[in-house]
Motif scaffolding. Sequence first.
Motif, short mmCIF file in Angstrom:
data_model
loop_
_atom_site.label_atom_id
_atom_site.label_comp_id
_atom_site.label_asym_id
_atom_site.label_seq_id
_atom_site.Cartn_x
_atom_site.Cartn_y
_atom_site.Cartn_z
N GLN A 279 0.82 -1.20 0.00
CA GLN A 279 0.00 0.00 0.00
C GLN A 279 0.86 1.26 0.00
O GLN A 279 0.55 2.25 -0.66
CB GLN A 279 -0.93 -0.01 1.22
N TRP A 282 2.16 1.82 -3.41
CA TRP A 282 1.14 2.41 -4.27
C TRP A 282 0.99 3.92 -3.98
O TRP A 282 0.71 4.71 -4.88
CB TRP A 282 -0.19 1.69 -4.05
N THR A 283 1.20 4.30 -2.72
CA THR A 283 1.10 5.71 -2.36
C THR A 283 2.28 6.52 -2.89
O THR A 283 2.11 7.68 -3.31
CB THR A 283 1.01 5.85 -0.83
N ARG A 299 1.59 10.52 -7.69
CA ARG A 299 0.33 10.45 -8.41
C ARG A 299 -0.82 10.51 -7.41
O ARG A 299 -0.64 10.24 -6.22
CB ARG A 299 0.24 9.14 -9.22
N SER A 300 -2.00 10.83 -7.91
CA SER A 300 -3.18 10.84 -7.05
C SER A 300 -3.51 9.41 -6.62
O SER A 300 -3.33 8.45 -7.38
CB SER A 300 -4.38 11.44 -7.81
N ILE A 301 -3.98 9.25 -5.40
CA ILE A 301 -4.28 7.93 -4.85
C ILE A 301 -5.63 7.48 -5.40
O ILE A 301 -6.68 8.08 -5.11
CB ILE A 301 -4.32 7.97 -3.31
N GLU A 302 -5.60 6.44 -6.20
CA GLU A 302 -6.82 5.86 -6.77
C GLU A 302 -6.58 4.38 -6.99
O GLU A 302 -5.48 3.95 -7.35
CB GLU A 302 -7.17 6.54 -8.09
N GLY A 303 -7.62 3.58 -6.75
CA GLY A 303 -7.47 2.13 -6.90
C GLY A 303 -6.55 1.57 -5.82
O GLY A 303 -6.39 2.12 -4.73
N ASN A 304 -5.94 0.41 -6.13
CA ASN A 304 -4.99 -0.19 -5.22
C ASN A 304 -3.95 -0.98 -6.01
O ASN A 304 -4.08 -1.18 -7.23
CB ASN A 304 -5.69 -1.10 -4.19
N GLU A 308 -4.22 -2.94 -9.86
CA GLU A 308 -3.36 -2.48 -10.94
C GLU A 308 -2.54 -3.62 -11.53
O GLU A 308 -2.36 -3.72 -12.75
CB GLU A 308 -2.44 -1.37 -10.42
#
Length: 317
Positions: A279, A282-283, A299-304, A308
């Motif tokens: 996680q 991803w952040t 990047r903007s936090i979207e999904g996980n 992806e």
Amino acid sequence: MSGDRPSPLVIERILRDRQGVWQQIVADDDLNALTGRMLASSAVALACYGAVLGAFHGVLMALTSAVKLPLLFLITLAICLPTLYLFNLVFGARLSVRQSLALVMVAITVTSMLAVAFAPISLFFLITAPDYGFFKLLNVAILTLSAVVGLRFLTGGMQVLNAHGLLAPTVTAPPAVVAPPAAVAAPAAVPAPAVPAQPVPVGAVPAQAVAEPVAVAAPASANGTVTAAFPPGMVPPGHPGAARPWATPPMRRSEPEQRPASMTLLYVWILLFGFVGTQLAWTLRPFVGSPGENFALFRSIEGNFYAEILRTIGNLF
């Protein structure tokens, strides 16, 4: 016990003298120097591998990935280490904070060094087959394999600590109770040996003699002792009786040594470490950088992360 001997690379000592490293952690001997060397070598190795990851997009991405990849592992360690330490304290382990940190740093050092060993392979595919999806999945597989090997070192070190009693609480054995001396049994009367019967003419034996019971010799057992052959429940008073194999309870096999709760919670903590790390990765993305997008630090936090990866696999095939 071998101390922290001078070596060009700390990974060389971990791989060649891992028992010496475990013994040093058990003795809590000069762990600050050992942990510092592992921290420095891991940061350098992860920075080199991060530069290879970011080189897919350009120089700026290579520089930022060289900084973000070491931060990824160190921040994950800072988040999860208190949980591991408190788990050990709750279940009676006697590990100090320095011992817990050194133990986890061994796993991170092995992971980072194995990842940088794969860097030439990743760079080769970057030059010869610069496909974004394939390159991203290749490096996810490299980091996953490296992390699995590093975590095996972590479990091996915890087993050594368990063998030295640092994971299980110390239990004071109760005082031994001396049993009273057993009463000496009176010697059993051995029946007289039987006399072989002689043929007697009919009418030569009085009627009273025929009516009396005839003594029958008891059969001898295999070890030479004489046992009485009476029907069940018909043993006369004072006779020792026949040996019953069920009179003595059967011997039970020794129970296997139970694994302490700290070892079970270690596997739970490993799963927690993996979820927190993915996680956080991803952040902190991007590490590779999409070829069709401009450079961005975050990047903007979207999904996980897992969605992806599945989407990338679907697009690749």
